[in-house]
Motif scaffolding. Structure first.
Motif, PDB file in Angstrom:
ATOM      1  N   THR A   1      44.417  43.133   6.769  1.00  0.00           N
ATOM      2  CA  THR A   1      44.329  41.934   5.927  1.00  0.00           C
ATOM      3  C   THR A   1      43.814  42.330   4.545  1.00  0.00           C
ATOM      4  O   THR A   1      42.721  42.885   4.415  1.00  0.00           O
TER       5      THR A   1
ATOM      6  N   THR B   1      42.839  41.288   0.577  1.00  0.00           N
ATOM      7  CA  THR B   1      42.445  40.225  -0.337  1.00  0.00           C
ATOM      8  C   THR B   1      42.560  40.750  -1.765  1.00  0.00           C
ATOM      9  O   THR B   1      41.866  41.713  -2.139  1.00  0.00           O
TER      10      THR B   1
ATOM     11  N   LYS C   1      45.628  36.261  -0.128  1.00  0.00           N
ATOM     12  CA  LYS C   1      45.581  36.992   1.138  1.00  0.00           C
ATOM     13  C   LYS C   1      46.959  37.549   1.475  1.00  0.00           C
ATOM     14  O   LYS C   1      47.976  36.864   1.353  1.00  0.00           O
TER      15      LYS C   1
END
Length: 570
Positions: free
Chosen positions: A177, A179, A192
């Motif tokens: 993930t 950011t 994201k």
């Protein structure tokens, strides 16, 4: 469509204390000269140990496996389709795994056969152990960069080439993930993204892009396929950004001969941090660049906190080595016919810099005002070499010249601490034996283990010994220091990488306890205290006394490099 002149471009290499490992991941950024027929992309893999095998994966598929001996280098060549062109997700990552430590260097080049139409990018590929989850992105504005060095607005170009690009590569075998943090007006905006195992995404980057954070390790590459510069040049930029833990406060800004324009670009996660030169705060331009008043010599700057610092000019994009990350030995991989190294060393020991096995004796050193350092340009002839110092840390940059332009960047740091015999690939190790023996028996015991009695010949080695030995027993152990029966002078009985065990002259470093050493007739051999509170101080003792031996396994060193046959990937 505007006409450009492809030109020698940017060598922008990452840096850290060491750049070797057994697992790497990278990608080839777009090189704008894709329409030229001769466009090699390659990786150079150099082994640091004997009997090393490495495997290359492309598009998550194993494509080659090769074997290397210590110090040898092989080249793996990739097709044009390996480049990352589009702004989107891609499987065009390249992974290298090895059974033992290697270093990896990449090259992308377009060439029509004439020097005026050549576009080169080279980069040190950082091992996955050096990657992280937090990255600060340099606040680069494409129009601001053009304005700074040309004095005019950027020429018309498509949206594809109007911004820098950022390649984010998932370095782990799990979904990651990501950011991405942007500054929008007075606020901060987050986006994201999710990247599958070992895949990547390429996004556009501008001065408003602040940070990349991730749930697992990623590699982050800042690039531009064709940055328009003065005289209708097209420079390709590639910079593998390092995680925030690899920042520093003090920097020697090197003077690059032939470069008449340069600026500094500082990146920090604290907007209150400032950069100073001669205790004067440097003021950034509207585009964020910092200027030094005298660009004809190397200069020392310091920041009020941790920062990354890049030296930028129309032909250079160099990440600077902070003083806290100077190293003992560097490997240099070179490509052009005209090549050299810029070395920064302590003035008092500058004449002890080595290239391969030899002292550098003909260097013309220039002292850097207000510092303990000097700098020199060292001509090079081999495509692979290493530069090292036996007793103090140095900084080494590669400079290459196509005949019309200079490009360069940091060399590859191999070992952090200096070593008197060369470039260390496996550090030495101290170990205290269990049996209590005489000094002569201790010497024989260590030799039987293919080790030697420990010889802390410098403060750094003594500190290394103290940090290694882990005992609470109130006793002493033998070291390899004894007196000559002829002169009563102290000397080290040790084994060097190129000789058998022979007496060698003592250095100026001693670590005697108070009142030591005793009269020569009271003790011809030396021991040290194993009690940490006693600071591992030395004592003279009778050689027949029974004490535990401190054995030392010598480091393994990098041999001179030589090329081997390349591996071509269809």
């Amino acid at each position: 469509m505007f006409v450009i002149l492809l030109f020698a471009s940017t060598l922008s290499q990452g840096l850290t204390i060491v750049s070797y490992g057994d697992s790497f991941i990278t990608a080839f950024p777009e090189n704008v000269g894709y329409f030229y027929p001769y466009t090699p992309r390659s990786l150079r893999v150099t082994a640091l140990h004997e009997d090393t095998s490495f495997t290359v994966f492309y598009n998550n598929t194993k494509i080659t496996k090769s074997y290397l001996q210590r110090g040898s280098t092989t080249t793996v060549t990739f097709p044009k389709t390996a480049e990352v062109h589009e702004l989107n997700y891609s499987t065009n990552s390249i992974r290298i795994t090895s059974t033992k430590n290697v270093v990896v260097h990449s090259l992308s080049q377009t060439d029509t056969g004439t020097i005026q139409k050549k576009n080169i990018q080279t980069s040190v590929i950082q091992p996955i152990t050096n990657l992280g989850t937090n990255y600060l992105i340099p606040p680069l504005s494409h129009p601001g960069l053009i304005q700074t060095f040309s004095g005019s607005s950027a020429p018309f170009s498509s949206q594809r080439y109007s911004l820098f690009k950022l390649i984010i590569i998932n370095a782990e075998d799990t979904e990651n993930t990501i950011t991405v943090v942007w500054k929008v007006s007075a606020s901060v905006q987050e986006e994201k993204l999710k990247i599958p195992s070992y895949q990547l995404i390429q996004i556009q980057a501008s001065a408003s892009l602040l940070m990349v954070k991730s749930s697992h390790k990623v590699a982050v590459i800042l690039t531009h396929p064709c940055l328009e510069m003065t005289a209708c040049k097209c420079n390709m930029i590639v910079n593998q950004i390092l995680p925030t833990q690899f920042q520093g406060q003090n920097f020697v800004v090197p003077y690059i001969p032939g470069i008449t324009q340069s600026r500094l670009l500082m990146t920090s996660n604290d907007t209150a941090i400032s950069l100073y030169h001669n205790n004067v705060q440097l003021q950034p331009s509207p585009s964020g660049f910092l200027s030094l008043s005298d660009q004809t010599k190397s200069q020392y700057v310091n920041a009020s906190g941790g920062v990354s610092l890049r030296l930028i000019s129309p032909d250079l994009f160099i990440e600077l080595i902070p003083e806290n990350m100077f190293a003992g030995c560097y490997l240099l991989q070179l490509y052009s016919d005209i090549k050299s190294a810029l070395v920064i060393a302590e003035t008092g020991s500058r004449n002890n810099v080595h290239k391969q096995k030899d002292h550098i004796t003909s260097a013309k050193w220039t002292e850097i005002t207000g510092t303990k350092y000097s700098s020199a340009i060292i001509p090079l002839t081999n495509p692979s070499t290493f530069i090292w110092h036996p007793s103090s840390k140095i900084a080494v940059y590669i400079l290459e010249n196509t005949g019309t332009a200079v490009y360069g960047g940091p060399a590859i740091p191999i070992n952090d601490q200096p070593d008197e015999f060369g470039c260390v690939v496996i550090p030495g190790q101290f170990e205290v034996g269990n049996d209590r023996l005489s000094w002569a028996e201790s010497l024989a015991h260590c030799t039987s283990l293919q080790k030697q009695l420990g010889c802390p010949t410098s403060e750094d080695i003594q500190m290394n010994l103290a940090n290694t030995v882990n005992t609470t027993e109130d006793e002493e152990a033998w070291i390899g220091l004894r007196r000559s029966l002829m002169t009563t002078d102290w000397y080290w009985q040790r084994q060097t990488p190129s000789t058998t065990s022979l007496p060698s002259p003592s250095s100026d470093f001693f670590h005697w306890a108070d009142g030591q050493p005793l009269d020569s007739f009271m003790g011809l051999c030396a021991s040290l205290s194993l009690v940490r509170e006693d600071e591992f101080k030395w004592k003279s003792a009778k050689c027949c006394e029974k004490k535990r031996p401190v054995c030392y396994k010598s480091p393994i060193y990098l041999n001179p490099l030589y090329p081997v046959d390349p591996v071509n990937i269809p």
